[in-house]
Design a protein around this motif. Structure first.
Motif, PDB file in Angstrom:
ATOM      1  N   PHE A 283       3.142   6.260  -5.662  1.00 40.70           N
ATOM      2  CA  PHE A 283       2.861   6.645  -7.050  1.00 40.70           C
ATOM      3  C   PHE A 283       1.629   7.555  -7.129  1.00 40.70           C
ATOM      4  O   PHE A 283       1.622   8.528  -7.877  1.00 40.70           O
ATOM      5  N   ILE A 284       0.622   7.239  -6.339  1.00 39.85           N
ATOM      6  CA  ILE A 284      -0.589   8.073  -6.343  1.00 39.85           C
ATOM      7  C   ILE A 284      -0.263   9.480  -5.839  1.00 39.85           C
ATOM      8  O   ILE A 284      -0.642  10.477  -6.457  1.00 39.85           O
ATOM      9  N   CYS A 285       0.450   9.558  -4.733  1.00 38.62           N
ATOM     10  CA  CYS A 285       0.812  10.856  -4.160  1.00 38.62           C
ATOM     11  C   CYS A 285       1.722  11.636  -5.108  1.00 38.62           C
ATOM     12  O   CYS A 285       1.556  12.848  -5.282  1.00 38.62           O
ATOM     13  N   LEU A 286       2.655  10.941  -5.728  1.00 38.66           N
ATOM     14  CA  LEU A 286       3.569  11.562  -6.683  1.00 38.66           C
ATOM     15  C   LEU A 286       2.784  12.215  -7.826  1.00 38.66           C
ATOM     16  O   LEU A 286       2.997  13.384  -8.159  1.00 38.66           O
ATOM     17  N   ILE A 287       1.856  11.467  -8.377  1.00 33.34           N
ATOM     18  CA  ILE A 287       1.044  11.968  -9.493  1.00 33.34           C
ATOM     19  C   ILE A 287       0.153  13.123  -9.046  1.00 33.34           C
ATOM     20  O   ILE A 287       0.092  14.159  -9.712  1.00 33.34           O
ATOM     21  N   LEU A 288      -0.525  12.955  -7.905  1.00 30.74           N
ATOM     22  CA  LEU A 288      -1.425  14.006  -7.427  1.00 30.74           C
ATOM     23  C   LEU A 288      -0.680  15.292  -7.093  1.00 30.74           C
ATOM     24  O   LEU A 288      -1.127  16.382  -7.454  1.00 30.74           O
ATOM     25  N   GLU A 289       0.452  15.157  -6.404  1.00 24.73           N
ATOM     26  CA  GLU A 289       1.214  16.365  -6.079  1.00 24.73           C
ATOM     27  C   GLU A 289       1.702  17.046  -7.354  1.00 24.73           C
ATOM     28  O   GLU A 289       1.671  18.274  -7.465  1.00 24.73           O
TER      29      GLU A 289
ATOM     30  N   ILE B 259       9.528   9.082   5.364  1.00 24.63           N
ATOM     31  CA  ILE B 259       9.133   8.748   6.739  1.00 24.63           C
ATOM     32  C   ILE B 259       8.350   7.438   6.790  1.00 24.63           C
ATOM     33  O   ILE B 259       8.648   6.564   7.620  1.00 24.63           O
ATOM     34  N   LEU B 260       7.363   7.267   5.915  1.00 24.30           N
ATOM     35  CA  LEU B 260       6.576   6.025   5.905  1.00 24.30           C
ATOM     36  C   LEU B 260       7.459   4.808   5.644  1.00 24.30           C
ATOM     37  O   LEU B 260       7.275   3.758   6.272  1.00 24.30           O
ATOM     38  N   ASN B 261       8.415   4.955   4.753  1.00 22.65           N
ATOM     39  CA  ASN B 261       9.323   3.854   4.460  1.00 22.65           C
ATOM     40  C   ASN B 261      10.153   3.486   5.693  1.00 22.65           C
ATOM     41  O   ASN B 261      10.362   2.308   5.975  1.00 22.65           O
ATOM     42  N   GLN B 262      10.603   4.486   6.442  1.00 22.89           N
ATOM     43  CA  GLN B 262      11.388   4.204   7.645  1.00 22.89           C
ATOM     44  C   GLN B 262      10.543   3.466   8.676  1.00 22.89           C
ATOM     45  O   GLN B 262      11.045   2.558   9.357  1.00 22.89           O
ATOM     46  N   ILE B 263       9.276   3.814   8.778  1.00 26.18           N
ATOM     47  CA  ILE B 263       8.376   3.113   9.704  1.00 26.18           C
ATOM     48  C   ILE B 263       8.230   1.650   9.292  1.00 26.18           C
ATOM     49  O   ILE B 263       8.342   0.742  10.121  1.00 26.18           O
TER      50      ILE B 263
ATOM     51  N   PHE C 187      11.431  16.685  -9.275  1.00 24.67           N
ATOM     52  CA  PHE C 187      10.342  17.577  -9.697  1.00 24.67           C
ATOM     53  C   PHE C 187       9.879  18.521  -8.586  1.00 24.67           C
ATOM     54  O   PHE C 187       8.801  19.099  -8.684  1.00 24.67           O
ATOM     55  N   ASN C 188      10.668  18.674  -7.529  1.00 27.40           N
ATOM     56  CA  ASN C 188      10.307  19.548  -6.393  1.00 27.40           C
ATOM     57  C   ASN C 188       9.010  19.110  -5.716  1.00 27.40           C
ATOM     58  O   ASN C 188       8.239  19.948  -5.243  1.00 27.40           O
ATOM     59  N   LEU C 189       8.778  17.831  -5.656  1.00 26.59           N
ATOM     60  CA  LEU C 189       7.581  17.307  -5.001  1.00 26.59           C
ATOM     61  C   LEU C 189       7.937  16.960  -3.551  1.00 26.59           C
ATOM     62  O   LEU C 189       8.057  15.805  -3.166  1.00 26.59           O
ATOM     63  N   TYR C 190       8.092  18.011  -2.759  1.00 24.29           N
ATOM     64  CA  TYR C 190       8.602  17.882  -1.397  1.00 24.29           C
ATOM     65  C   TYR C 190       7.688  17.094  -0.478  1.00 24.29           C
ATOM     66  O   TYR C 190       8.174  16.351   0.378  1.00 24.29           O
ATOM     67  N   ILE C 191       6.400  17.253  -0.636  1.00 16.89           N
ATOM     68  CA  ILE C 191       5.457  16.543   0.235  1.00 16.89           C
ATOM     69  C   ILE C 191       5.622  15.037   0.056  1.00 16.89           C
ATOM     70  O   ILE C 191       5.747  14.289   1.029  1.00 16.89           O
ATOM     71  N   THR C 192       5.641  14.584  -1.181  1.00 17.62           N
ATOM     72  CA  THR C 192       5.813  13.153  -1.465  1.00 17.62           C
ATOM     73  C   THR C 192       7.169  12.669  -0.974  1.00 17.62           C
ATOM     74  O   THR C 192       7.258  11.600  -0.357  1.00 17.62           O
ATOM     75  N   ALA C 193       8.213  13.441  -1.214  1.00 20.34           N
ATOM     76  CA  ALA C 193       9.569  13.043  -0.806  1.00 20.34           C
ATOM     77  C   ALA C 193       9.649  12.831   0.705  1.00 20.34           C
ATOM     78  O   ALA C 193      10.123  11.786   1.170  1.00 20.34           O
ATOM     79  N   VAL C 194       9.168  13.779   1.465  1.00 25.95           N
ATOM     80  CA  VAL C 194       9.267  13.704   2.927  1.00 25.95           C
ATOM     81  C   VAL C 194       8.309  12.661   3.490  1.00 25.95           C
ATOM     82  O   VAL C 194       8.697  11.827   4.321  1.00 25.95           O
TER      83      VAL C 194
ATOM     84  N   LEU D 147       0.833  -1.213   0.000  1.00 22.84           N
ATOM     85  CA  LEU D 147       0.000   0.000   0.000  1.00 22.84           C
ATOM     86  C   LEU D 147       0.865   1.260   0.000  1.00 22.84           C
ATOM     87  O   LEU D 147       0.537   2.244  -0.664  1.00 22.84           O
ATOM     88  N   MET D 148       1.964   1.225   0.746  1.00 17.56           N
ATOM     89  CA  MET D 148       2.848   2.384   0.777  1.00 17.56           C
ATOM     90  C   MET D 148       3.428   2.651  -0.614  1.00 17.56           C
ATOM     91  O   MET D 148       3.468   3.792  -1.068  1.00 17.56           O
ATOM     92  N   HIS D 149       3.854   1.616  -1.294  1.00 15.85           N
ATOM     93  CA  HIS D 149       4.441   1.799  -2.621  1.00 15.85           C
ATOM     94  C   HIS D 149       3.397   2.259  -3.645  1.00 15.85           C
ATOM     95  O   HIS D 149       3.686   3.114  -4.488  1.00 15.85           O
ATOM     96  N   ILE D 150       2.202   1.721  -3.575  1.00 10.60           N
ATOM     97  CA  ILE D 150       1.124   2.191  -4.448  1.00 10.60           C
ATOM     98  C   ILE D 150       0.790   3.642  -4.105  1.00 10.60           C
ATOM     99  O   ILE D 150       0.637   4.485  -4.990  1.00 10.60           O
ATOM    100  N   GLY D 151       0.708   3.918  -2.811  1.00 11.24           N
ATOM    101  CA  GLY D 151       0.443   5.279  -2.351  1.00 11.24           C
ATOM    102  C   GLY D 151       1.500   6.268  -2.809  1.00 11.24           C
ATOM    103  O   GLY D 151       1.187   7.430  -3.109  1.00 11.24           O
TER     104      GLY D 151
END
Length: 174
Positions: free
Chosen positions: A52-58, A146-150, A135-142, A46-50
């Protein structure tokens, strides 16, 4: 256009990797392997699918421009892809996206595993950060860093325990 091309390359790569993982999973389970960590695997998917979704939406909502350091981030991404191939080649039929361990085998101690215990997790962490940063997509990057570290805080101990109990992992790495 560059965003779409990179996105399609990464998604295509992931689909190929899932096919390799499924083939390896089938062989390993048929050979007597055991699977561990099933309770968290769906969260990782779900995190990995999320991602791509977040990347596209942002990208769609923020309409960002390329980062001024995009060539550096792209270079890091390309190096990470080379390292990913090195990991997959080094593990061969034992490489998988799941924690599947064949009891009694010797752990792989070649390729990047000569230098670090979990090179693939390092690579994924890098990817989840540098792809959006191109692409300066800071929200997705951060967020996904964090989710990956969890997820890794859950996954790595399970994987190491399974390897210690079923292989010569302790002798090779501890």
């Amino acid at each position: 256009m560059f965003f779409l091309i990179l996105l399609l390359i990464v998604i295509g790569q992931r689909l190929v990797e899932l096919r390799i993982a499924k083939r390896n999973e089938h062989w390993m389970l048929k050979s007597g392997a055991k699977e561990y960590g099933q309770n968290h695997y769906h969260l990782m998917v779900l995190m990995h699918i999320g991602f791509f979704i977040c990347l596209i939406l942002e990208y769609l909502f923020r309409k960002p421009v390329l980062n001024k350091f995009w060539p550096v981030f792209l270079f890091i991404f390309v190096v990470a892809q080379i390292a990913r191939i090195w990991v997959i080649k080094s593990l061969g039929k034992y490489w998988n996206t799941k924690i599947i361990v064949l009891p009694g085998i010797h752990v792989v101690k070649k390729g990047p595993f000569q230098y670090v215990k979990h090179p693939n997790y390092i690579i994924v962490t890098i990817e989840l950060f540098v792809i959006p940063m191109i692409f300066n997509l800071y929200i997705t990057a951060v967020l996904f860093f964090i989710l990956n570290q969890i997820i890794l805080r859950i996954r790595i101990p399970i994987e190491e325990k399974a390897l210690r109990e079923n292989t010569d992992y302790t002798k090779q790495f501890d």
